[in-house]
Design an enzyme around this catalytic site. Structure first.
Site, mmCIF file in Angstrom:
data_model
loop_
_atom_site.group_PDB
_atom_site.id
_atom_site.type_symbol
_atom_site.label_atom_id
_atom_site.label_comp_id
_atom_site.label_asym_id
_atom_site.label_seq_id
_atom_site.Cartn_x
_atom_site.Cartn_y
_atom_site.Cartn_z
ATOM 1 N N ASP A 83 0.859 -1.183 0.000
ATOM 2 C CA ASP A 83 0.000 0.000 0.000
ATOM 3 C C ASP A 83 0.894 1.232 0.000
ATOM 4 O OD1 ASP A 83 1.066 0.258 2.525
ATOM 5 O OD2 ASP A 83 -0.830 0.268 3.594
ATOM 6 N N ASP A 139 1.414 4.784 2.328
ATOM 7 C CA ASP A 139 1.010 5.371 3.607
ATOM 8 C C ASP A 139 1.421 6.841 3.689
ATOM 9 O OD1 ASP A 139 0.392 2.653 5.016
ATOM 10 O OD2 ASP A 139 2.449 2.402 4.296
ATOM 11 N N ASP A 179 -3.277 4.446 2.839
ATOM 12 C CA ASP A 179 -3.594 4.780 4.230
ATOM 13 C C ASP A 179 -3.249 6.243 4.487
ATOM 14 O OD1 ASP A 179 -4.404 2.224 4.881
ATOM 15 O OD2 ASP A 179 -2.456 1.606 5.676
HETATM 16 N N1 CTP Z 1 0.662 0.785 11.540
HETATM 17 C C1 CTP Z 1 0.094 1.130 12.724
HETATM 18 N N2 CTP Z 1 -1.217 0.838 12.979
HETATM 19 C C2 CTP Z 1 -1.971 0.216 12.052
HETATM 20 C C3 CTP Z 1 -1.413 -0.142 10.824
HETATM 21 C C4 CTP Z 1 -0.065 0.155 10.591
HETATM 22 O O1 CTP Z 1 0.767 1.712 13.570
HETATM 23 N N3 CTP Z 1 -3.242 -0.067 12.325
HETATM 24 C C5 CTP Z 1 2.058 1.103 11.275
HETATM 25 C C6 CTP Z 1 2.939 -0.120 11.205
HETATM 26 O O2 CTP Z 1 3.489 -0.420 12.464
HETATM 27 C C7 CTP Z 1 4.010 0.307 10.243
HETATM 28 C C8 CTP Z 1 3.345 1.376 9.385
HETATM 29 O O3 CTP Z 1 2.143 1.719 10.036
HETATM 30 O O4 CTP Z 1 5.068 0.905 10.954
HETATM 31 C C9 CTP Z 1 3.104 0.927 7.987
HETATM 32 O O5 CTP Z 1 2.307 -0.239 7.971
HETATM 33 P P1 CTP Z 1 2.083 -1.108 6.683
HETATM 34 O O6 CTP Z 1 1.598 -0.257 5.572
HETATM 35 O O7 CTP Z 1 1.217 -2.255 7.073
HETATM 36 O O8 CTP Z 1 3.533 -1.724 6.401
HETATM 37 P P2 CTP Z 1 4.754 -1.213 5.528
HETATM 38 O O9 CTP Z 1 5.940 -1.250 6.407
HETATM 39 O O10 CTP Z 1 4.441 0.085 4.888
HETATM 40 O O11 CTP Z 1 4.911 -2.364 4.465
HETATM 41 P P3 CTP Z 1 4.228 -2.467 3.018
HETATM 42 O O12 CTP Z 1 5.293 -2.000 2.080
HETATM 43 O O13 CTP Z 1 3.882 -3.895 2.835
HETATM 44 O O14 CTP Z 1 3.022 -1.600 2.995
HETATM 45 MN MN MN Z 2 2.668 0.354 3.814
HETATM 46 MN MN MN Z 3 -0.427 0.741 5.575
#
Ligand code: CTP
Ligand code: MN
Ligand code: MN
Ligand code: MN
Length: 378
Positions: A204, A206, A302
């Site tokens: 995703d 963020d 997000d």
């Molecule tokens: N996070 C959080 N609370 C949530 C979802 C996510 O605090 N409900 C934080 C996670 O701990 C992470 C960050 O948001 O540090 C990003 O989460 P995520 O998008 O799931 O992971 P990524 O590290 O961005 O990996 P990806 O590349 O797969 O998106």
């Molecule tokens: Mn992410």
């Molecule tokens: Mn995320």
């Protein structure tokens, strides 16, 4: 016969937040195996075992060279009996029976596919499997009541399971920045999550949004969402308002879980396809049936909004990796008697909050060397 002196031996500190972990993983074969076992443990509800495998994998990710012999691992932290057995099997036989049989197991495969649907967690997937649903066709046919998120997830399963590229993330960033600038001039948008750590792809994109004037960030998410909706960019969104001040069961800074309370939006964007915008040609038959119909691709986005006074904590907490975050909180609690969240840092001995306006200051409060985002890939 080789003597032990010929082997490189490694030494790493035990918390992931004390280590520099780049994306240059020299032990991917081993860490992929341990990550798969971690996935499986989490998918079957064994969170403790999942964390143990993740910590073991993270230690190997921090090593400067490939492991060639198990004796090199002597004295390394977080490598339990089970992880060591898996590592040994791979070093000696090229593969681990446990990993290979897990990969092939019907239950693992079904859990992977079903939790791959946006909005489907482990508990839901498990309930469906017990009802005899094994794959997406089964899900479509037997039709358990799907919520709005799950319907969206099922509808765009392929798009949402295709990694988002950095170029796509940049295109999304441009859209989000335009939206934020239109509804709240002066507000700032920061790319967080995996892309801030330098990952080339993600599941995703963020973003963390704040406004330099405290309070002006309130209600920003609904405004951004309306703007995006009026532009026809949103396929799905679920907004949650800020609930930080309402926390009663646990004072601010002492959250009962790692879940934070920021105003946020979990969404699916319709990202226009680059080639469809320029050349009027379509590739019709060359693409999948769905690709031929829609000129956009579904991308998970997000959005999180933080008051500027909490920005540094939110930035640190949302940059990840998930294990790095978990280790930061464990370090704070176990080694420093402090409570770290994405909102604040509380010193339990001094009984006061420790202010910070940058990530550097938070690491300093925690008695840790500063680790830049690109080295938080634990
Ligand atoms: N996070 C959080 N609370 C949530 C979802 C996510 O605090 N409900 C934080 C996670 O701990 C992470 C960050 O948001 O540090 C990003 O989460 P995520 O998008 O799931 O992971 P990524 O590290 O961005 O990996 P990806 O590349 O797969 O998106
Ligand atoms: Mn992410
Ligand atoms: Mn995320
Ligand atoms: Mn899911």
């Amino acid at each position: 016969q080789r003597s032990e002196a010929e082997f490189v031996t490694f030494s790493v500190p035990s918390y992931a937040c004390q280590r520099r972990t780049t994306l240059n993983n020299r032990n991917a074969v081993l860490t992929d195996a341990l990550s798969l076992l971690a996935d499986n443990a989490e998918l079957t509800g064994d969170e403790g075992r999942g964390v143990a495998f993740r910590r073991a994998a993270a230690v190997l990710k921090a090593l400067p060279k490939p492991v060639t012999d198990a004796t090199q691992l002597r004295g390394l932290p977080c490598l339990g009996e089970h992880s060591l057995r898996v590592i040994n099997d791979i070093l000696e036989d090229g593969a681990s029976n446990e990993v290979e049989s897990t990969k092939r197991s019907e239950r693992y495969k079904a859990l992977k596919v079903l939790t791959g649907v946006f909005g489907v967690g482990v508990k839901t997937a498990d309930r469906w499997i017990r009802a005899g649903i094994r794959d997406l066709h089964g899900l479509q046919d037997s039709g358990p009541a799907l919520n709005r998120a799950q319907q969206a997830g099922l509808q765009h399963y392929d798009d949402l399971n295709q990694p988002v590229t950095k170029a796509e993330a940049d295109a999304i960033a441009e859209i989000v920045e335009r939206a934020v600038a239109s509804v709240s001039p002066g507000a700032q948008t920061t790319l967080i999550g995996g892309f801030r750590r330098g990952k080339p792809t993600g599941h995703d994109v963020d973003f963390l949004i704040t406004h330099p004037e405290e309070g002006r960030e309130e209600g920003l998410v609904p405004k951004v969402v309306s703007w995006l909706e009026s532009e026809g960019i949103l396929f799905y969104q679920k907004t949650t308002r800020n609930s930080y001040l309402e926390g009663k069961e646990s004072g601010p800074g002492r959250p009962s879980s790692s879940m934070d309370r920021f105003e946020r939006c979990f969404s699916i964007f319709k990202l226009p396809k680059e080639e469809k915008r320029g050349a009027g040609q379509t590739h019709g038959a060359a693409c999948g049936p769905e690709a031929g119909h829609k000129p956009w691709r579904a991308v998970r986005v997000d959005l999180v909004v933080s008051p500027v006074s909490q920005f540094a904590f939110a930035l640190l907490g949302w940059t990840g990796s998930k294990l790095f975050e978990r280790e930061l909180r464990r370090w704070a609690g176990h080694e420093k008697a402090m409570s770290l969240s994405s909102h604040a840092l509380y010193d339990n001995k001094q009984r006061r909050y420790l202010r910070a306006t940058s990530e550097e200051e938070i690491f300093a409060h925690l008695g840790l060397e500063f680790i830049p985002p690109s080295e938080r890939n634990a």
